[in-house]
Write an enzyme that holds these catalytic residues in place. Structure first.
Site, PDB file in Angstrom:
ATOM      1  N   ASP A 135       0.829  -1.203   0.000  1.00 14.47           N
ATOM      2  CA  ASP A 135       0.000   0.000   0.000  1.00 14.47           C
ATOM      3  C   ASP A 135       0.868   1.258   0.000  1.00 14.47           C
ATOM      4  OD1 ASP A 135      -2.303   1.439  -0.005  1.00 14.47           O
ATOM      5  OD2 ASP A 135      -2.696   1.261   2.136  1.00 14.47           O
ATOM      6  N   CYS A 244     -19.876   0.173   0.748  1.00 16.11           N
ATOM      7  CA  CYS A 244     -19.864  -0.309  -0.649  1.00 16.11           C
ATOM      8  C   CYS A 244     -19.255  -1.710  -0.772  1.00 16.11           C
ATOM      9  CB  CYS A 244     -19.167   0.680  -1.572  1.00 16.11           C
ATOM     10  SG  CYS A 244     -17.490   1.098  -1.094  1.00 16.11           S
TER      11      CYS A 244
HETATM   12  S1  SF4 Z   1     -21.678  -4.197  -5.458  1.00 12.66           S
HETATM   13 FE1  SF4 Z   1     -22.072  -4.956  -7.524  1.00 12.66          FE
HETATM   14  S2  SF4 Z   1     -21.319  -3.345  -8.893  1.00 12.66           S
HETATM   15 FE2  SF4 Z   1     -20.479  -2.941  -6.880  1.00 12.66          FE
HETATM   16  S3  SF4 Z   1     -18.469  -3.925  -6.912  1.00 12.66           S
HETATM   17 FE3  SF4 Z   1     -19.904  -5.431  -6.062  1.00 12.66          FE
HETATM   18  S4  SF4 Z   1     -20.608  -6.626  -7.842  1.00 12.66           S
HETATM   19 FE4  SF4 Z   1     -19.630  -4.774  -8.638  1.00 12.66          FE
HETATM   20  S1  SF4 Z   2     -19.769   3.570   0.485  1.00 10.14           S
HETATM   21 FE1  SF4 Z   2     -19.179   5.545  -0.406  1.00 10.14          FE
HETATM   22  S2  SF4 Z   2     -18.425   6.683   1.349  1.00 10.14           S
HETATM   23 FE2  SF4 Z   2     -18.397   4.538   1.950  1.00 10.14          FE
HETATM   24  S3  SF4 Z   2     -16.313   3.774   1.405  1.00 10.14           S
HETATM   25 FE3  SF4 Z   2     -17.682   3.365  -0.330  1.00 10.14          FE
HETATM   26  S4  SF4 Z   2     -17.369   5.139  -1.668  1.00 10.14           S
HETATM   27 FE4  SF4 Z   2     -16.648   5.764   0.345  1.00 10.14          FE
END
Ligand code: SF4
Ligand code: SF4
Length: 313
Positions: A135, A244
């Site tokens: 990293d 995410c």
């Molecule tokens: S949530 Fe869906 S679009 Fe996002 S990274 Fe994972 S597989 Fe890909």
């Molecule tokens: S969900 Fe949005 S705010 Fe949270 S780590 Fe992912 S990109 Fe950043």
């Protein structure tokens, strides 16, 4: 020993050392990344992380960073702990620390293993020049992981592996030996948009994250106050943000990692708001010894705790 035999032996040793994956790429100029990196920096998507502007040429070409290098050996080290992580995702009361920062600092853990892999390769190859990185700003670790087939870049910009999801760290050896090189794997995000839909700050456009809008940036890298328009989007995150990744279907069945040093430290998982509010500097130092949370320093963590507390009142 020929190139194929050397490659097989190094990959096998990487697995023996506890890495879950090891891939090989020819070192050279990252043509596809050059335009993307320039546009990202030009658009100020790195916020105050001005160090990302440094070493532009070296970041795009490891042969400039490590003169004489011929290969980039990328390794994958999972920190996934399915039982712990499923509780972490469910619990929405206690202040939260991103899952990658629940155990010992990955820089130490991966470097220890990478130095061993370097020595092994050196012995087998009859000599080796190069460096190891974990990293580290001048190395585009994700681009090299993709090139070497360790995964594809997801729409949330994390590298995704069909077996390990995205709960892993990456490291590299940039060396002057030649190997039998791997090929990239295909993108398996398909029509999914879960990460984009779930991001509370709308920081994600497919395959790009606006670092200057990301909760991880606000809670870890930013040294000033968290901008007012984003403060109420923090939820319970006091260090990083996993949203995410939590919603990504590839993480649902990701295999557990095996490195004990990355195991979650219990106090980082289960403490409530009162505990975090009362934490003093001495306790901070003890609790986060050799842990990634040190990056935001005591003042940064306190700022984040105050921010989510004021959202609750
Ligand atoms: S949530 Fe869906 S679009 Fe996002 S990274 Fe994972 S597989 Fe890909
Ligand atoms: S969900 Fe949005 S705010 Fe949270 S780590 Fe992912 S990109 Fe950043």
């Amino acid at each position: 020993m020929n190139t194929q035999q050397l490659t097989n032996a190094v990959r096998q040793e990487a697995i023996r050392l506890g890495f879950e994956g090891c891939g090989f790429s020819r070192a050279g100029f990252l043509e596809d990344e050059a335009g993307r990196l320039e546009a990202w920096l030009h658009g100020q998507k790195h916020g105050d992380m001005s160090w990302m502007e440094n070493h532009f040429d070296k970041r795009l070409d490891p042969t400039l960073l490590v003169p004489g290098s011929k290969s980039v050996v990328s390794v994958l080290c999972s920190y996934n702990q399915p039982e712990v992580f499923s509780e972490h995702i469910k619990d929405d009361e206690n202040p939260k620390i991103s899952k990658y920062a629940l155990g010992e600092d990955y820089h130490f853990v991966l470097k220890d293993k990478l130095f061993q892999l370097f020595e092994f390769t050196k012995q087998l190859n009859g000599g080796l020049e190069g460096r190891v990185f974990v990293d580290s700003a001048p190395v585009m670790d994700k681009a090299w992981a993709v090139k070497s087939g360790l995964g594809w870049m997801g729409k949330n910009t994390n590298i995704l592996n069909r077996t390990h999801g995205s709960w892993f760290f990456l490291g590299e050896m940039i060396v002057d030996a030649e190997f039998h090189y791997d090929s990239p794997v295909s993108d398996h995000c398909g029509s999914c948009t879960r990460c984009i839909d779930a991001c509370p700050t709308d920081a994600i456009t497919p395959y790009q994250v606006d670092g200057s809008k990301c909760i991880s940036y606000f809670t870890i890298e930013l040294r000033d106050e968290i901008p007012a328009e984003y403060q109420d989007k923090l939820g319970n995150w006091i260090f990083g943000c996993d949203i995410c990744q939590d919603v990504c279907p590839w993480n649902r069945k990701a295999k557990a990692g095996s490195e004990p040093r990355l195991a979650a430290r219990q106090p980082l998982l289960s403490n409530n708001m009162e505990y975090w509010e009362e934490l003093n500097l001495m306790e901070f130092r003890k609790l986060f010894k050799k842990n990634p949370v040190q990056r935001t320093k005591f003042e940064g963590l306190k700022r984040n705790i105050e921010a989510i507390k004021s959202n609750r009142s």
